[in-house]
Design a protein around this motif. Sequence first.
Motif, PDB file in Angstrom:
ATOM      1  N   GLN A  95       2.424 -12.992 -29.106  1.00 55.05           N
ATOM      2  CA  GLN A  95       1.930 -13.503 -30.383  1.00 55.05           C
ATOM      3  C   GLN A  95       2.172 -12.436 -31.451  1.00 55.05           C
ATOM      4  OE1 GLN A  95       0.574 -16.609 -30.432  1.00 55.05           O
ATOM      5  NE2 GLN A  95       0.671 -16.817 -28.205  1.00 55.05           N
ATOM      6  N   PHE A  97       1.078 -11.193 -35.721  1.00 55.37           N
ATOM      7  CA  PHE A  97       0.173 -11.362 -36.860  1.00 55.37           C
ATOM      8  C   PHE A  97       0.656 -10.466 -37.990  1.00 55.37           C
ATOM      9  CE2 PHE A  97      -3.629 -10.123 -39.281  1.00 55.37           C
ATOM     10  CZ  PHE A  97      -4.155 -11.367 -39.596  1.00 55.37           C
ATOM     11  N   ARG A 260      -9.421 -12.267 -40.452  1.00 64.82           N
ATOM     12  CA  ARG A 260      -8.433 -13.325 -40.248  1.00 64.82           C
ATOM     13  C   ARG A 260      -7.811 -13.231 -38.858  1.00 64.82           C
ATOM     14  NH1 ARG A 260      -3.665 -13.139 -44.298  1.00 64.82           N
ATOM     15  NH2 ARG A 260      -5.408 -12.598 -45.640  1.00 64.82           N
ATOM     16  N   GLU A 264      -8.067 -15.892 -35.626  1.00 65.85           N
ATOM     17  CA  GLU A 264      -6.886 -16.379 -34.899  1.00 65.85           C
ATOM     18  C   GLU A 264      -7.080 -16.210 -33.402  1.00 65.85           C
ATOM     19  OE1 GLU A 264      -2.404 -14.664 -34.439  1.00 65.85           O
ATOM     20  OE2 GLU A 264      -2.882 -15.482 -36.417  1.00 65.85           O
ATOM     21  N   ASN A 267      -9.565 -18.791 -32.038  1.00 62.53           N
ATOM     22  CA  ASN A 267      -8.964 -20.120 -31.900  1.00 62.53           C
ATOM     23  C   ASN A 267      -8.180 -20.282 -30.619  1.00 62.53           C
ATOM     24  OD1 ASN A 267     -10.003 -21.022 -34.343  1.00 62.53           O
ATOM     25  ND2 ASN A 267      -8.207 -20.400 -35.522  1.00 62.53           N
TER      26      ASN A 267
END
Length: 269
Positions: A95, A97, A260, A264, A267
């Motif tokens: 992932q 960011f 933020r 993420e 989630n």
Amino acid sequence: MFDDINFLVQETFNDLEKPKAGSGFFAKLFAKDEKLPEEVPGLIYHLQKKSSTFVLRIHPTANLKKEYKNIIKHPDMFPALRLNEGDEPIETKLQFFECDRFEIAQNIRAQLGNKRFSIFEERVLNISDPGDSWWLKIEENKIILLFKLSYTDDISNLVKLGPLGEVHRSADVLIQLRGYFKMIFPIAEYSCSHGHWTLSCAETNNGNFENLKKLFIEGETSHEFWEYLRYLEVKAENKPFLESVQKANYFLLETSLMRRFWKEVENQL
């Protein structure tokens, strides 16, 4: 490698008379490929989740696009990400960011990387171990930020923000920011300790105060609010307090990105 994968994905979908979007391994890859990293600072991470805990393996970088491709091709060169553990393909583990600055990506790793967190933290809280998360109590013209919970706190009235920073460092910064926030909106109450921070606005429905609340809750706020903070720096040029304003703006930016990022991660849990 991604070019080869994209080709295989396209060929697979072409061979299917009625493809079912959103299902299967190839569909996951296809969805992930909708947004690849840009050439911006940020962090690349691997979320390792178990039944009740998780660990974030984080790698900060000044160029997400370049480093992301490098990790895909040579995962063995990045052992700290633990990408070779388990049977799941590397592409689905990885992932990313985006961050405004590389230094913020480094700070996020320092705060959150390689630590084991409880998925249901509030269920195991006790007096000796109040957890890592910050919590926010919201009133009409007031916010109360709790760096740690106590047994007297009613969680139902609080917003869980996550571990947004080292408590003593953050408290030391906020103690000094009364004058800074006074530049942004009229203050009615301001107090800070290593346990909590209280801030209230003397004006109802003040736009800047509402945007500050949104920053803590959502990790995002309006473009106009960031422009106003930038205006404070311009206004302070050639003034002795310019550096203080810049540091305060940086603190809010870092807090925003930390919140933020944590949202993420939540989630995905």
